[in-house]
Each structure stands twice: as structure tokens, then as C-alpha cells.
Write a protein that holds these residues in place. Sequence first.
Motif, PDB file in Angstrom:
ATOM      1  N   MET A   1      -3.893  13.015  -4.259  1.00 40.21           N
ATOM      2  CA  MET A   1      -3.105  11.834  -4.651  1.00 40.21           C
ATOM      3  C   MET A   1      -2.793  10.955  -3.445  1.00 40.21           C
ATOM      4  O   MET A   1      -2.049   9.989  -3.577  1.00 40.21           O
ATOM      5  CB  MET A   1      -1.786  12.290  -5.268  1.00 40.21           C
ATOM      6  CG  MET A   1      -1.931  13.072  -6.558  1.00 40.21           C
ATOM      7  SD  MET A   1      -0.580  14.267  -6.769  1.00 40.21           S
ATOM      8  CE  MET A   1       0.834  13.198  -6.754  1.00 40.21           C
ATOM      9  N   GLN A   2      -3.303  11.305  -2.274  1.00 37.76           N
ATOM     10  CA  GLN A   2      -2.981  10.594  -1.024  1.00 37.76           C
ATOM     11  C   GLN A   2      -1.473  10.559  -0.795  1.00 37.76           C
ATOM     12  O   GLN A   2      -0.901   9.536  -0.404  1.00 37.76           O
ATOM     13  CB  GLN A   2      -3.580   9.186  -1.032  1.00 37.76           C
ATOM     14  CG  GLN A   2      -5.107   9.188  -0.960  1.00 37.76           C
ATOM     15  CD  GLN A   2      -5.712   7.869  -1.366  1.00 37.76           C
ATOM     16  OE1 GLN A   2      -5.949   7.636  -2.539  1.00 37.76           O
ATOM     17  NE2 GLN A   2      -5.966   6.999  -0.400  1.00 37.76           N
ATOM     18  N   ALA A   3      -0.842  11.689  -1.073  1.00 39.15           N
ATOM     19  CA  ALA A   3       0.616  11.784  -0.922  1.00 39.15           C
ATOM     20  C   ALA A   3       0.932  13.050  -0.125  1.00 39.15           C
ATOM     21  O   ALA A   3       0.166  13.432   0.765  1.00 39.15           O
ATOM     22  CB  ALA A   3       1.274  11.791  -2.296  1.00 39.15           C
ATOM     23  N   HIS A   4       2.030  13.670  -0.431  1.00 42.08           N
ATOM     24  CA  HIS A   4       2.463  14.893   0.260  1.00 42.08           C
ATOM     25  C   HIS A   4       3.224  15.721  -0.762  1.00 42.08           C
ATOM     26  O   HIS A   4       3.695  15.168  -1.764  1.00 42.08           O
ATOM     27  CB  HIS A   4       3.388  14.542   1.435  1.00 42.08           C
ATOM     28  CG  HIS A   4       4.575  13.744   0.991  1.00 42.08           C
ATOM     29  ND1 HIS A   4       5.676  14.318   0.368  1.00 42.08           N
ATOM     30  CD2 HIS A   4       4.811  12.418   0.988  1.00 42.08           C
ATOM     31  CE1 HIS A   4       6.531  13.371   0.041  1.00 42.08           C
ATOM     32  NE2 HIS A   4       6.033  12.201   0.389  1.00 42.08           N
TER      33      HIS A   4
ATOM     34  N   PHE B   1       5.107  12.453   6.958  1.00 38.62           N
ATOM     35  CA  PHE B   1       5.081  11.023   7.281  1.00 38.62           C
ATOM     36  C   PHE B   1       6.432  10.584   7.848  1.00 38.62           C
ATOM     37  O   PHE B   1       7.361  11.382   7.930  1.00 38.62           O
ATOM     38  CB  PHE B   1       4.730  10.222   6.027  1.00 38.62           C
ATOM     39  CG  PHE B   1       3.364  10.542   5.496  1.00 38.62           C
ATOM     40  CD1 PHE B   1       2.242   9.877   5.974  1.00 38.62           C
ATOM     41  CD2 PHE B   1       3.178  11.528   4.532  1.00 38.62           C
ATOM     42  CE1 PHE B   1       0.974  10.181   5.502  1.00 38.62           C
ATOM     43  CE2 PHE B   1       1.920  11.836   4.056  1.00 38.62           C
ATOM     44  CZ  PHE B   1       0.809  11.159   4.544  1.00 38.62           C
ATOM     45  N   THR B   2       6.500   9.327   8.235  1.00 35.32           N
ATOM     46  CA  THR B   2       7.730   8.836   8.855  1.00 35.32           C
ATOM     47  C   THR B   2       8.302   7.666   8.070  1.00 35.32           C
ATOM     48  O   THR B   2       7.637   7.101   7.190  1.00 35.32           O
ATOM     49  CB  THR B   2       7.474   8.388  10.310  1.00 35.32           C
ATOM     50  OG1 THR B   2       6.399   7.443  10.305  1.00 35.32           O
ATOM     51  CG2 THR B   2       7.100   9.576  11.179  1.00 35.32           C
TER      52      THR B   2
ATOM     53  N   TYR C   1       6.771   4.691   5.506  1.00 33.68           N
ATOM     54  CA  TYR C   1       5.332   4.835   5.220  1.00 33.68           C
ATOM     55  C   TYR C   1       4.996   4.404   3.794  1.00 33.68           C
ATOM     56  O   TYR C   1       3.866   4.035   3.481  1.00 33.68           O
ATOM     57  CB  TYR C   1       4.870   6.281   5.465  1.00 33.68           C
ATOM     58  CG  TYR C   1       5.294   7.254   4.385  1.00 33.68           C
ATOM     59  CD1 TYR C   1       4.505   7.427   3.243  1.00 33.68           C
ATOM     60  CD2 TYR C   1       6.483   7.966   4.475  1.00 33.68           C
ATOM     61  CE1 TYR C   1       4.900   8.289   2.233  1.00 33.68           C
ATOM     62  CE2 TYR C   1       6.881   8.819   3.473  1.00 33.68           C
ATOM     63  CZ  TYR C   1       6.093   8.980   2.350  1.00 33.68           C
ATOM     64  OH  TYR C   1       6.503   9.811   1.340  1.00 33.68           O
ATOM     65  N   TRP C   2       5.992   4.458   2.892  1.00 35.48           N
ATOM     66  CA  TRP C   2       5.768   4.201   1.474  1.00 35.48           C
ATOM     67  C   TRP C   2       5.583   2.718   1.150  1.00 35.48           C
ATOM     68  O   TRP C   2       5.293   2.373   0.010  1.00 35.48           O
ATOM     69  CB  TRP C   2       6.948   4.767   0.669  1.00 35.48           C
ATOM     70  CG  TRP C   2       8.307   4.316   1.141  1.00 35.48           C
ATOM     71  CD1 TRP C   2       8.962   3.165   0.776  1.00 35.48           C
ATOM     72  CD2 TRP C   2       9.185   4.999   2.048  1.00 35.48           C
ATOM     73  NE1 TRP C   2      10.178   3.090   1.414  1.00 35.48           N
ATOM     74  CE2 TRP C   2      10.346   4.198   2.202  1.00 35.48           C
ATOM     75  CE3 TRP C   2       9.100   6.204   2.754  1.00 35.48           C
ATOM     76  CZ2 TRP C   2      11.419   4.567   3.024  1.00 35.48           C
ATOM     77  CZ3 TRP C   2      10.176   6.563   3.573  1.00 35.48           C
ATOM     78  CH2 TRP C   2      11.310   5.757   3.706  1.00 35.48           C
ATOM     79  N   VAL C   3       5.749   1.855   2.130  1.00 30.56           N
ATOM     80  CA  VAL C   3       5.656   0.415   1.892  1.00 30.56           C
ATOM     81  C   VAL C   3       4.203  -0.044   1.790  1.00 30.56           C
ATOM     82  O   VAL C   3       3.895  -1.015   1.103  1.00 30.56           O
ATOM     83  CB  VAL C   3       6.379  -0.345   3.035  1.00 30.56           C
ATOM     84  CG1 VAL C   3       6.221  -1.845   2.889  1.00 30.56           C
ATOM     85  CG2 VAL C   3       7.859   0.042   3.055  1.00 30.56           C
ATOM     86  N   THR C   4       3.320   0.658   2.460  1.00 34.68           N
ATOM     87  CA  THR C   4       1.920   0.233   2.547  1.00 34.68           C
ATOM     88  C   THR C   4       0.997   1.341   2.016  1.00 34.68           C
ATOM     89  O   THR C   4       1.419   2.492   1.889  1.00 34.68           O
ATOM     90  CB  THR C   4       1.554  -0.073   4.016  1.00 34.68           C
ATOM     91  OG1 THR C   4       1.987   1.025   4.823  1.00 34.68           O
ATOM     92  CG2 THR C   4       2.252  -1.339   4.498  1.00 34.68           C
ATOM     93  N   PRO C   5      -0.274   1.009   1.732  1.00 40.11           N
ATOM     94  CA  PRO C   5      -1.184   2.032   1.204  1.00 40.11           C
ATOM     95  C   PRO C   5      -1.354   3.188   2.181  1.00 40.11           C
ATOM     96  O   PRO C   5      -1.242   3.013   3.400  1.00 40.11           O
ATOM     97  CB  PRO C   5      -2.502   1.272   1.014  1.00 40.11           C
ATOM     98  CG  PRO C   5      -2.104  -0.156   0.860  1.00 40.11           C
ATOM     99  CD  PRO C   5      -0.904  -0.330   1.745  1.00 40.11           C
ATOM    100  N   PRO C   6      -1.634   4.369   1.638  1.00 32.18           N
ATOM    101  CA  PRO C   6      -1.801   5.561   2.480  1.00 32.18           C
ATOM    102  C   PRO C   6      -3.148   5.546   3.191  1.00 32.18           C
ATOM    103  O   PRO C   6      -4.010   4.710   2.898  1.00 32.18           O
ATOM    104  CB  PRO C   6      -1.740   6.697   1.463  1.00 32.18           C
ATOM    105  CG  PRO C   6      -2.251   6.093   0.190  1.00 32.18           C
ATOM    106  CD  PRO C   6      -1.782   4.662   0.205  1.00 32.18           C
TER     107      PRO C   6
ATOM    108  N   LEU D   1      -8.807   8.469   1.185  1.00 31.63           N
ATOM    109  CA  LEU D   1      -9.002   9.772   0.556  1.00 31.63           C
ATOM    110  C   LEU D   1      -9.792  10.704   1.483  1.00 31.63           C
ATOM    111  O   LEU D   1      -9.530  11.906   1.547  1.00 31.63           O
ATOM    112  CB  LEU D   1      -9.732   9.564  -0.776  1.00 31.63           C
ATOM    113  CG  LEU D   1      -9.601  10.609  -1.874  1.00 31.63           C
ATOM    114  CD1 LEU D   1      -8.173  11.069  -2.080  1.00 31.63           C
ATOM    115  CD2 LEU D   1     -10.170  10.045  -3.171  1.00 31.63           C
TER     116      LEU D   1
END
Lengths: 628, 165
Positions: B129-132, B139-140, B143-148, B151
Motif C-alpha cells: 500500500m506504500q504505507a507503514h 517516516f517523519t 510525510y503524509w502531505v505528498t505521495p510516497p 512501489l
Amino acid sequence: MPDATTYDVVIVGAGVCGAIIALQLATAGKRVLILEAGAAVPANRNEYLTNFYLNPDKNPESPYPPVPVNSNLDPGHQATPRPTILGLINRTDPTKTYLIQPPPSPTHSPSSLPFGSTYERIGGGTTWHWLGTSLRLVPNDLQMYTKYGVFGPAANWPIAYDELEGLYGKAEHEIGVSASVRQQQPLQAAIGLVYPPGYQYPMQPIPLSMVDQAVSSGVTSLNIDGKAVFVSPTPAGRNSQPNGNRPTCAGNTNCIPICPIQAKWDAAVTLNKALNTRKVTVIYQAVANQVLVGPDGNISGIGYITWQNENNPTKGPQQVARGTLYVLAAHAVENVKLLLMSATNALPNGVANHSLQVGCNLMDHTIYLSWALMPEGRQIFPYRGPLSTSGIESLRDGPYRSKRSAYRIEIGNEGWNFPIGDPYVTVLDFINGTNNSKLNPITPPGSKPSGSSECLAGVDLALAVNDRLTRQFRLGCLIEQAPMASNRVTLDKKFTDGLGLPRPKISYGLDDYTVQGFVSARQTSSAIYKAIGATEFTDFSDRQFLAGYFEYAGVSYASFGAGHLMGTHRMGTDKDTSVVDSSQRSHDHPNLWITGSGSFPTCATPNPTLTIAALAFKTSASLLAALH
Amino acid sequence: MSDDATRQTNFANMSAVLTGFTTDVVNPLFDPLQLVPTYLATADAKGGAALVDTLIQQFLSLTAGGASKQQIADTMLDTGNPTPGNQALLARAIVKTWYLGSWYSSPTDNSPTVVSQNAYIGGLAWKAMQAHPMGFSDFTFGYWVTPPPSLADFGVDLPPGGQNA
């Protein structure tokens, strides 16, 4: 055994109210004793984190003792049982649910439902799993009877907004709220949110997620009932910069059940400050079971029982804590339980209950949940960032409140985790070749599947998971519930806990005013998805197993608890219709204060913790004045 | 290399192909989570070491026969079969464990066991999911503001030409 004459103030409960009040009193040099029913705040959170990681159910209660796994713990044998989601699922079985709940309605009527919210009984209280949302009430929230003619005169809060404004500032600085007054400015015209001139939040705002950005840009021309719909960054009690010895938020997407790094404030932060004054003593594993009333009507002591071993506990002897003043800070259900348990021949209805309102008017921000999928190729990358970073607040006040509940809309950053339990359900669908998620193949409600469900492996599996899960999002409308005397906490006569104390019995349901809020929330949510171009998947028609399932006008709904327990010892100016005054001081007993969201006469729409904290500052001032 | 070490390496290589992730992710050189030995032991305990060996042999045989990674994964999970046999069901259970960190004893198991804390943290579903993992971010702030990252950066073993190839 503490010296009975030592304490200026005895507090029951080491949560948000207990911690703030203890710190304020101790800072003024007063000696404070806190009785906390549950386990001590651990030296670090690793034990709770491990519980969370290993618990197959990632429910709000999953990290905390006593740790419920597959609901195998019997509240009848626990020292400090509490309501849990697993208990709600097993709500008809008193060996699995602490709360004794109403039986399921055979007609699926909203007028009788189980109460869906939970709380913790541990040091630090339920703030261990609060979201961090720190919204202020708006002026009309305090005047629902005067402004909108609903709920009766007792619904008006006995406190002026100007005073509350000052208290909010104190609460926001104690909690450490990250927000920007400038960003909240559009809410002044929309719902009357105002700040004192020059006011600044203590930390810069939390930036918006890609989910927020997609909703925000999609709703720009949407109006609901004459009000513009727009997205506002949510003021949050989590760090946007290093704060004392706590780090900046790393976006663990886990504010509930547990922030792994304590970037989110919880009551243990303030409790530690209070303990560092060396004026505050906490006795953990000490369950208050009696408020003792002297012949003059003053409280003379708090009876309590200590315990060892959470399951099949060993009880210590009955003891009494004595002070000059007393504060109940055990939250909306346990405060009530304690007051009702303390009934005597002289006070047959319990302590502080001249009004007979103790336990009545139980409220929640009952949630209308909905979920949708962005179009193919429009990834918004959920499951990243704090659980929620924005909401639609512009609908929280309006003329419609004379007819139906208002609501705020929380935008979730955790995909379909809340609605269907993802990522688990969709991943299993693609390995098993099933379609519980409705994403294998993509099958919105009312449509026919485009083919059979795929069973995938290798890179095909990874790509399918990526495609579906990076396009998910959900909205949750937190609906203002009307106060009703019949929504009530009483003591169950039959079922007790492991200490032999009675368990709370709940009567609960939604009235038409609140149900009309659901009807509007459903329409609004669907309008938002349409405006964004997302495909909605909300469908409760095959979810009759949900505890909050109900039907209205031929439509299936489900009411979810927000974890916001309110109203059970409401404040007011009239001692015949309210339990406490605007300082949360008992009308009946001059040296007793009963604190927390139980004091809210109405629940409005904002998550309650900030207002709980604000009122705790007013209570602290009232206690100090009474001690002088 | 000892027989045990060889068996473990084969299990790691098989796991990478079945999950669609690179061996660098499944079996990293510096491995704080140690999921390969954990999951091999879990598979042995739950499915039986003999059946695990059969799976590994199937993997080696398909590989030696020149099948593509996708073909191997599809064959071993028997993806075209709505009622797969025990061998494919074990392969599917192993993939579920890699993705979700939990052992599912059957396709309808709704009370799985979380294998370990590291298993939860190492779940590959979050990377897909390109997440955690919820509750474990590397992440710091912001980080959630922009695309990860891509893949591929998350370790999905994309065929040449990338995601849409």
C-alpha cells in the motif's frame, strides 16, 4: 495507609480531569491524593505497545489491561472491568460484557440500541486512546434551548462563552494543541467560532493529508441546507514540533488505540508534572466504592478497596481517604456508579442526586460512517499520517438545529480500516478469491459483479492490493445526540464485578431529532462523494450483525460509538434539574465536585476532551477559592 | 551451507516469489525482524515440515524448469482453483502470514494468531500500500502531505518496465 488528615483534596480518577486539577492544586501548594481504580501508568509504553501488536483485534481497548483477546475475560471476575468493543459484540452475554445492555430490538428500531462507546480504567484514563481532536464549542452550542427552542431550559449551559474562551486557551496550552487561528478563520462566518484578539495556539498546525486535499478540492461548490461545505484542518493535541521530552508526530496512523511515541498528549503527561511537584500522591489499584456524607451534608470521606491481580482479584480491607474537598473524576459512567452505590437511608437515591438526574441524559456523538473509492488511477495514499487531520466543521451550526441534529464530519486517513477492517479483508479476498470487501471485483452497492472474484499471487497480488487500498477513504459524521432522561445509567442488581461491586446497566436509544441527523448525514456524505467523483460503497443492509444496526424509513443504518460519553451528571443553575453548577460543584454537597463530560448539558458536535480540560481549569479555580 | 541453512534460503526465495516482493525485502542482509526463520518454523508447526519440504521442492523444480516468477506463484497457490488442495492452501497461508503477520488456519479462519510483534511490524501488505504498519512508522513529520516513494522502493518485485508493464 495515607494519613487521613493530610490532604487538601481527594480526587477519584487519574485521567484528564484528575491530572489537570491535581497539577493546578499542587502548583498552588495544596496536597492532593488521587485514587486510581486501575493499573499504574507504566514506566514506558512498550508493554502496552506489545499488547497492541500481538492482539488480533486492533480495537481501542486492545493495548490496555486487562487485555481482552477474543473476549475471553469475564467481567464478573475482574477487578476493574470496563466496556470494550469485544463486549459490545457479545453484548447479550454478561460473562463477556461489563455493561448490561438493552436487548436487541426485533424491529431494528433506533429507539432501543446498545450504547456503543467504551472507556478505560487505568492511570491516564481514556486519553491513552483519544484521537487528539481539540475542537472548541461554538457560542450557539451553549444555548440550544434559547437559540433553537430544543431540549428544554436545562439544555442551556450555565457558563458564558467569553469565560469558556479563556479556559480553552489554558487547556490548549496544557495539552499542546497544534493549530492555526488563521486557518480556523473561515469558521467564524460559518458557525460563529471566534478567538480572543491576538490569540495563538502553542504549536503550528498539522499539515493536511492527501486524503484531505482530495476532499477539500472536490467540495468547493457544495452547499448543504444553505451552508457552504469546506474542509478545515483539525486542531490536534499532538506535537508538530518537539515538545518537552516528547517527539514530533511521525504519522503512525494509530492515535487510537495507542500512539507509539507519545507525540500525542495524554493525561499521563500532565499527571507526571503533577507528581513532580511532590505534592501529589497516587494510590493505584484503589477502587472508590463509597462517597461518605456527614450529617452536615458535606462529604466526609471516600471509601475505597485496593486489589491485587486483575483476574480473580485479592481484595484489601475497606479503607477511607479523607480530605477537605473531594473531586470525582472517574468519567461519565463510573462517576454515576459511585454516586449511586453510595446511597444510604438518608440519601436513598444516591449522593448528589436531589435532582434525580444522576445517570440520566447519557449522550454520545453517534457516528454515521460511510466509505468510498477514488476513481482508477487517482491514488490518495491513505493509511498514512495521523488517523485524522481535517474535518468539515462548517455544518456544525445552522437553523436546522431546531429540527434535527447537527454534525461535524471527520475525514479519516486510515482507508477502510474502520468501515470493513482493512487492509486485512481486502488482502484476504485477493488470496482466497472472495469478495467481502466488494473490491474483488469492484462491486458498489446495487451493482452486479463484473466477473468472478480473482485469486492472486506474487506481483499480481501486490499490484491488486496497491490499486484498491491506495484509493480508499471514509467519512464519519459525529452527530449531536439529544439529551434524554431515558438514556440512562443505573446499577444492575444482578451482575457484579470481581470486587463484588454492581455493574452499570444501560438504557439507550436515539430519538427522532437525532435520527433526522442520521438522515441528513447520509445525504450529505453521499453528496460529498458525488462531488469528488468517488464511488460510494456504504451499505449496511447486509450488516444486521452490527450492534448499532437500525432501520428508518426503509433504509439500513448503523450507529457507532465515538467514545464520547457525556451528560450523566449535567451542569446547570437549577438544583432541581441539574447535578452540578458551572464549576462542576455539586448542588447538594458543598465540598464535592463531579467533573468530566458527564457535566455537559448538551453534547454539541466537537470531540469532548478539550472542553473537559477547559472545565477542569474552572473547577481548579473553584477548589482553590474554597480552600482559602 | 548446512541443510538447515539451505532449506531456510530456499524458503526465503520461495516466499519472495509467492508474495511478489524482492528477496532484499523478504530476506535482507541485515535483518532486525528475522521473519524468514520465524515463518519457516510457523509453517513447519502448522502445516507439517514434510508438506513445507514438498512446497520447497515444487518451487525449486518450477524454477529449474524456467517458469516465470508469476507463473510459479500462480501454480503454487493454484490461483485458478476455487477448491485448492492442502499443498496450495499451505502456500496461501504462508503468503497471508507474510502480508498480514498472522497465521490463518483455514480460508474461513476469523480468529487468526498474530505470529509475533515483528510479524505485525513486518507485514508486506503495508508495503504493498506504500504505507507503514498502523502503529509503526519509519517516516517523519509531514510525510503524509505528498505521495510516497514508488512501489519498487517499497520492494515489490515489479517486472521490467515497471508497474504498468
